[in-house]
Design an enzyme around this catalytic site. Sequence first.
Site, PDB file in Angstrom:
ATOM      1  CG  HIS A  80     -14.300  -1.587  -1.959  1.00  0.00           C
ATOM      2  ND1 HIS A  80     -14.439  -1.829  -3.432  1.00  0.00           N
ATOM      3  CD2 HIS A  80     -15.553  -1.917  -1.557  1.00  0.00           C
ATOM      4  CE1 HIS A  80     -15.283  -2.600  -3.439  1.00  0.00           C
ATOM      5  NE2 HIS A  80     -16.204  -2.508  -2.462  1.00  0.00           N
TER       6      HIS A  80
ATOM      7  N   GLY B 164     -17.414   2.484 -15.354  1.00  0.00           N
ATOM      8  CA  GLY B 164     -15.998   1.566 -14.963  1.00  0.00           C
ATOM      9  C   GLY B 164     -15.971   0.800 -14.145  1.00  0.00           C
TER      10      GLY B 164
ATOM     11  CE1 TYR C 114      -4.001  -1.788  -0.226  1.00  0.00           C
ATOM     12  CE2 TYR C 114      -2.897  -3.213   1.317  1.00  0.00           C
ATOM     13  CZ  TYR C 114      -4.003  -2.977   0.470  1.00  0.00           C
ATOM     14  OH  TYR C 114      -4.977  -3.977   0.184  1.00  0.00           O
TER      15      TYR C 114
ATOM     16  NE  ARG D  85      -0.309  -0.171  -6.027  1.00  0.00           N
ATOM     17  CZ  ARG D  85       1.070  -0.906  -5.956  1.00  0.00           C
ATOM     18  NH1 ARG D  85       1.209  -1.843  -4.835  1.00  0.00           N
ATOM     19  NH2 ARG D  85       2.056  -0.678  -6.995  1.00  0.00           N
TER      20      ARG D  85
ATOM     21  CD  GLN E 175     -17.533  -1.461  -7.248  1.00  0.00           C
ATOM     22  OE1 GLN E 175     -16.670  -2.548  -7.108  1.00  0.00           O
ATOM     23  NE2 GLN E 175     -18.123  -1.046  -8.254  1.00  0.00           N
ATOM     24  CG  ASN E 176     -12.126   3.432  -8.144  1.00  0.00           C
ATOM     25  OD1 ASN E 176     -12.104   2.457  -8.597  1.00  0.00           O
ATOM     26  ND2 ASN E 176     -12.670   4.596  -9.180  1.00  0.00           N
ATOM     27  CB  VAL E 177      -8.936   2.755  -2.148  1.00  0.00           C
ATOM     28  CG1 VAL E 177      -9.711   1.746  -1.929  1.00  0.00           C
ATOM     29  CG2 VAL E 177      -7.708   2.313  -3.307  1.00  0.00           C
ATOM     30  CG  ASP E 178      -8.672   6.912  -6.833  1.00  0.00           C
ATOM     31  OD1 ASP E 178      -9.531   7.716  -7.195  1.00  0.00           O
ATOM     32  OD2 ASP E 178      -8.810   5.914  -7.622  1.00  0.00           O
TER      33      ASP E 178
ATOM     34  CB  ILE F 117     -22.513   4.928 -23.046  1.00  0.00           C
ATOM     35  CG1 ILE F 117     -23.850   5.789 -23.041  1.00  0.00           C
ATOM     36  CG2 ILE F 117     -21.261   5.836 -23.841  1.00  0.00           C
ATOM     37  CD1 ILE F 117     -23.525   7.234 -22.180  1.00  0.00           C
TER      38      ILE F 117
END
Length: 224
Positions: free
Chosen positions: A104, A169, A53, A56, A86-89, A208
């Site tokens: 998440h 996405g 991590y 990351r 759902q992204n951790v950024d 799309i």
Amino acid sequence: MKHIVVLTGAGISAESGIKTFRDADGLWEGHDVMEVATPQGFNKNPELVLDFYNQRRKQLHEVKPNSAHFDLAALEKDYKVTIITQNVDDLHERAGSSNVIHLHGELLKVKSTKNEQDIKPWTGDLILGDVCDKGHQLRPHIVWFGEDVPMIEKSIDICETADILLIIGTSMQVYPAAGLMNYVPSRTPVYFIDPKPAIASTKHITVIADTATNGMSSFIESLK
């Protein structure tokens, strides 16, 4: 003011250069996800997990939001927008979105291994010996496989108020996040942006089949 609820996944961050793992091979940056994204993996080899991590986190500092992130933020001028990611950024926040729920967890936060509520910002490396105020080891503020998803109930409540649902996405194959689209009102228009969509267009679902950046342009056009 109409409420647009947005569900985002790895595909929107991938266009900023953030690498993702795919369930097909179970690898994330060359690591078995069970080694770096489970409580068992952390207990077995905490140094490996912390270093994973840390890498990351370094990668996140090197990338920037893309046009899809900025387009979502710009929607707030005319709509109430809630992003459930759902992204951790933190790319949604950096682009200017003001209402983001991280299902998440968040890469730029850590928490106590003994107290789930003891969460604090963290931008650098996290190593063994970094402890909370009570002396317990800190860990990434990430929801690992096998752990509860604390924000899922709030996300369900939000989806129930959607006037428009936008999915970007994410394959909508990972639960419990994949089940969220089932909670929007039955006649709510759903837009699904993905280059390889796992669902087909129906009366209420517009697919799309494009990247996040191109797909957002098409979505914005459809609102006019």
